[in-house]
Design a protein around this motif. Structure first.
Motif, PDB file in Angstrom:
ATOM      1  N   ARG A  90      -3.358   4.977   6.321  1.00  0.00           N
ATOM      2  CA  ARG A  90      -2.288   3.979   6.375  1.00  0.00           C
ATOM      3  C   ARG A  90      -2.382   3.151   7.664  1.00  0.00           C
ATOM      4  N   GLU A  91      -2.661   3.787   8.765  1.00  0.00           N
ATOM      5  CA  GLU A  91      -2.773   3.075  10.038  1.00  0.00           C
ATOM      6  C   GLU A  91      -3.940   2.090  10.024  1.00  0.00           C
ATOM      7  N   GLU A 121      -3.098  -0.882   7.832  1.00  0.00           N
ATOM      8  CA  GLU A 121      -2.141  -1.788   8.453  1.00  0.00           C
ATOM      9  C   GLU A 121      -2.830  -2.712   9.446  1.00  0.00           C
ATOM     10  N   ARG A 149      -6.512   5.427  -2.284  1.00  0.00           N
ATOM     11  CA  ARG A 149      -6.559   5.772  -0.869  1.00  0.00           C
ATOM     12  C   ARG A 149      -7.340   4.735  -0.056  1.00  0.00           C
ATOM     13  N   TYR A 190       0.814  -1.213   0.000  1.00  0.00           N
ATOM     14  CA  TYR A 190       0.000   0.000   0.000  1.00  0.00           C
ATOM     15  C   TYR A 190       0.851   1.268   0.000  1.00  0.00           C
ATOM     16  N   THR A 191       0.464   2.215  -0.861  1.00  0.00           N
ATOM     17  CA  THR A 191       1.027   3.559  -0.822  1.00  0.00           C
ATOM     18  C   THR A 191      -0.086   4.589  -0.597  1.00  0.00           C
ATOM     19  N   GLY A 192      -1.242   4.376  -1.225  1.00  0.00           N
ATOM     20  CA  GLY A 192      -2.378   5.279  -1.039  1.00  0.00           C
ATOM     21  C   GLY A 192      -2.112   6.692  -1.492  1.00  0.00           C
ATOM     22  N   ASP A 193      -1.176   6.869  -2.420  1.00  0.00           N
ATOM     23  CA  ASP A 193      -0.791   8.217  -2.807  1.00  0.00           C
ATOM     24  C   ASP A 193      -1.810   8.905  -3.720  1.00  0.00           C
TER      25      ASP A 193
END
Length: 324
Positions: free
Chosen positions: A289-290, A293, A223, A148-151
């Motif tokens: 991101r949290e 994860e 995202r 994951y980057t979610g950029d």
């Protein structure tokens, strides 16, 4: 062990054939629904062997894994043996019941010659299985290579035939999320989706039949992942997204509440809550991101490939021993 099964569901089959057995898949010249052969967009090992129907009568088959009612008759015809009577048979039910729910009678109800395997506890609960022995082997996934980057401030959706299936796949809910951020929709029969959604469709991009690896790489940059299905079994694409570490937003229907426990994603039957979560994740990439994860850890623990293959290996051995 030599296992005969049909290539029906790509992601499930890709996990299933990673076991320590030899897998025979029927193949016909037209590669139609009952002779699709090996996967072309999923990586399968060399232990998966294509077998034309005319060769099955002399093939060494230890057990038949059925996934559609009509496969029982096909297997009997092609093998010259009756699954469940002449050799062990397992029926895998991938879907939620249709029709008079929760009174929908399963096609394999009240049989004493096979075990009926459901892929979720919700499905086992809601199907009327009659007196047929049942068990649940929950999904497992091959861990995606992507991370994951979610950029990109965009949402990912994976679904099949969203225009035809409509409310089943939550297609009518997509415009509300497209107002928050653009949607990238992957799957079969998605090309017509942007036009079908009307003016908001300009914020929806469809990707038809993208191979699994490239699809995972694209999803990893979005995202969040949206799971808007009202009445489908637990999609493996949802579990794959969680395994990548993509935060997930899901309609609280069927198995979603079990698959996504508190803190591992956002689940609700109130669409306003889900839309609010979508806005939050777009605005707060660190929170996204949290959350992703935490979901990744849950998915790896509950839907890991090793657990899935161990469960299947144990069941296959039990059925082989019970048939002797």
């Amino acid at each position: 062990m030599n296992i005969l099964f049909w290539h029906v569901h790509g992601s499930w089959s890709t996990a299933f054939v990673r076991g320590p057995h030899r897998y025979l898949v029927p193949v016909t010249p037209d590669r139609g629904p009952y002779g699709l052969g090996r996967a072309r967009t999923y990586p399968w090992p060399d232990t998966v062997i294509e077998v034309p129907p005319e060769e099955l009568a002399t093939a060494d088959v230890d057990v038949v894994v059925l996934q559609r009612p009509e496969e029982l008759e096909l297997a009997t015809e092609w093998l010259g043996r009756r699954p469940g009577r002449d050799l062990p048979a397992i029926y895998v039910e991938h879907n939620t019941p249709k029709g008079d729910v929760p009174n929908t009678r399963h096609p394999m109800a009240d049989r004493d010659d096979m075990v009926l395997v459901h892929v979720t506890h919700f499905n086992e609960l809601f199907w009327d299985n009659g007196g047929t022995r049942t068990t649940v082997v929950e999904h497992g996934v091959v861990p995606p290579a992507a991370g994951y980057t979610g950029d990109l401030e965009r949402f990912a959706v994976v679904t099949n035939e969203p225009v035809r299936r409509g409310r089943v796949t939550g297609t009518d809910l997509m415009p509300r999320f497209a107002e928050v951020a653009p949607l990238d929709v992957y799957g079969m029969g998605v090309d017509a989706l942007p036009m079908a959604l009307g003016p908001i469709g300009r914020r929806v991009t469809a990707y038809e039949d993208l191979a699994q690896g490239p699809m995972h790489e694209r999803i990893a940059r979005r995202r969040a992942y949206l799971h808007l299905c009202r009445w489908t079994s637990l999609g493996l694409s949802l579990i794959e997204a969680m395994t990548i570490g993509v935060p997930v937003i899901a309609l609280g229907a069927t198995e979603a509440a079990r698959a996504i426990p508190d803190g591992a994603g956002v689940v609700s039957t109130r669409v306003d809550d889900l839309v609010a979560a979508a806005r939050w994740l777009v605005a707060e990439p660190a929170a996204a991101r949290e959350l992703g994860e935490r979901g990744r850890r849950v998915a790896l623990d509950r839907y890991g490939l090793a657990r899935f293959l161990d469960d299947w290996d144990r069941l296959l051995k039990e059925e082989m021993c019970g048939s002797r």
